[in-house]
Design a protein around this motif. Structure first.
Motif, PDB file in Angstrom:
ATOM      1  N   PRO A 279      -1.033 -19.216 -16.425  1.00 55.06           N
ATOM      2  CA  PRO A 279      -2.307 -18.890 -17.070  1.00 55.06           C
ATOM      3  C   PRO A 279      -2.404 -19.554 -18.431  1.00 55.06           C
ATOM      4  O   PRO A 279      -1.383 -19.931 -19.016  1.00 55.06           O
TER       5      PRO A 279
ATOM      6  N   LYS B  61      -0.557  -9.271 -14.187  1.00 58.46           N
ATOM      7  CA  LYS B  61      -1.218 -10.540 -13.870  1.00 58.46           C
ATOM      8  C   LYS B  61      -0.231 -11.710 -13.954  1.00 58.46           C
ATOM      9  O   LYS B  61      -0.175 -12.568 -13.085  1.00 58.46           O
TER      10      LYS B  61
ATOM     11  N   LYS C  21      -5.461 -19.182 -12.338  1.00 58.97           N
ATOM     12  CA  LYS C  21      -5.829 -17.772 -12.514  1.00 58.97           C
ATOM     13  C   LYS C  21      -5.226 -16.953 -11.376  1.00 58.97           C
ATOM     14  O   LYS C  21      -4.748 -17.522 -10.378  1.00 58.97           O
TER      15      LYS C  21
ATOM     16  N   ASP D 193     -10.521 -13.120 -10.837  1.00 64.38           N
ATOM     17  CA  ASP D 193      -9.942 -13.101 -12.187  1.00 64.38           C
ATOM     18  C   ASP D 193     -10.783 -13.949 -13.151  1.00 64.38           C
ATOM     19  O   ASP D 193     -11.105 -15.100 -12.841  1.00 64.38           O
TER      20      ASP D 193
ATOM     21  N   PRO E  32     -10.091 -15.225 -16.715  1.00 67.19           N
ATOM     22  CA  PRO E  32      -9.155 -15.249 -17.833  1.00 67.19           C
ATOM     23  C   PRO E  32      -9.866 -15.131 -19.183  1.00 67.19           C
ATOM     24  O   PRO E  32     -11.015 -15.560 -19.325  1.00 67.19           O
TER      25      PRO E  32
ATOM     26  N   ALA F 241     -11.436 -19.833 -19.188  1.00 64.27           N
ATOM     27  CA  ALA F 241     -11.741 -19.344 -17.832  1.00 64.27           C
ATOM     28  C   ALA F 241     -12.351 -20.436 -16.943  1.00 64.27           C
ATOM     29  O   ALA F 241     -12.058 -20.505 -15.743  1.00 64.27           O
TER      30      ALA F 241
ATOM     31  N   ALA G 139      -9.792 -22.696 -15.107  1.00 68.04           N
ATOM     32  CA  ALA G 139      -8.704 -22.081 -14.337  1.00 68.04           C
ATOM     33  C   ALA G 139      -8.953 -22.233 -12.842  1.00 68.04           C
ATOM     34  O   ALA G 139     -10.069 -22.008 -12.360  1.00 68.04           O
TER      35      ALA G 139
END
Ligand code: PEP
Ligand code: MN
Length: 248
Positions: free
Chosen positions: A10, A18, A212, A217, A219, A223, A226
């Motif tokens: 991540p 996660k 992710k 999800d 993030p 984001a 991902a």
């Protein structure tokens, strides 16, 4: 480098659950290095700044549970001792490539640690080579990975965040362990695979890719770029094939 240097994870460490779920899936794909920021260099002060030491502790637990090695960023000279206890590879971010105090202190205090130095987003080749020499001349003898993560050009903001400089990868590939970060160059998930292939074709010795946990999800950081583990698995397979075809 015989095998590709493959790093994934991540953008930022958010929770143990996660991170562990991502790490287990990556491990099952044969990925050795888990990335994840605890100290995050965010453009805006309102944005999530990372969990700091708590994030490092999560990384430690995930390392113990999965056996994966950890790549995480050190942002300031005062955090070197702390972060190096948790990191197998100390990441120096794009924004800190010109932080000569940080480079000198990493050279001195983390001489044996492996380091991943990201190219500054507006840094020339000469400036990048200067930063590499700072690390070395101040004592760094660990393994050094250089990461091309995209630079600022005219296209910035139009279809992407940065332009991947594949020429630099080709130029440095015989002298340095250079890897490609297609995620930050792309800025959006649909472009990541193509930039990954371009980087490998240009001679990158590996990649660092942000993923992710699953489709749902979102993030807290980066984001849009991902990708899911399923997509990652496909990119991984194709990058290995491409590398074999062109360079083995
Ligand atoms: C990162 O790797 O999460 C990161 C912040 O990248 P960069 O320093 O290249 O912007
Ligand atoms: Mn990121």
């Amino acid at each position: 480098m015989k095998d590709l240097m493959l790093i994934a994870g991540p953008c930022t460490i958010e929770t143990l659950e996660k991170t562990l779920s991502i790490a287990k899936k990556l491990k099952s794909l044969g990925i050795e290095y888990l990335r994840g920021g605890a100290f995050k260099p965010r453009t805006e002060p309102e944005s999530f700044q990372g969990l700091g030491e708590k994030g490092l502790k999560i990384l430690k637990e995930v390392k113990e549970k999965t056996g994966m090695k950890i790549v995480t960023e050190v942002m300031g000279p005062e955090e070197i001792e702390l972060v190096m206890q948790y990191a197998d590879i100390l990441q120096i971010g794009s924004r800190n490539m010109h932080n000569y105090d940080l480079l000198k202190k990493i050279g001195k205090k983390a001489s044996n640690k492996d380091v991943l130095l990201k190219r500054g987003m507006s840094a020339t080749k000469k400036e990048l080579l200067g930063s590499i020499r700072y690390l070395k001349q101040y004592g760094h003898i660990g393994r050094l990975y250089i990461c091309e993560r995209g630079i600022r050009t005219f296209s910035n903001g139009e279809y992407d965040r940065f332009t991947l400089d594949v020429s630099l990868i080709a130029d440095l590939k015989d002298s340095y362990d250079i890897i490609v970060d297609p995620s930050h160059a792309a800025g959006k998930s649909s472009l990541v695979e193509y930039l990954a292939y371009s980087g490998i074709a240009a001679g990158a010795k590996g990649f660092m890719i942000e993923v992710k946990a699953n489709e749902e999800d979102i993030p807290k950081c980066d984001a849009n770029q991902a990708i899911t583990i399923e997509k990652f698995a496909e990119i991984l397979r194709k990058c290995k094939e491409l590398h074999k075809k062109l360079y083995k």
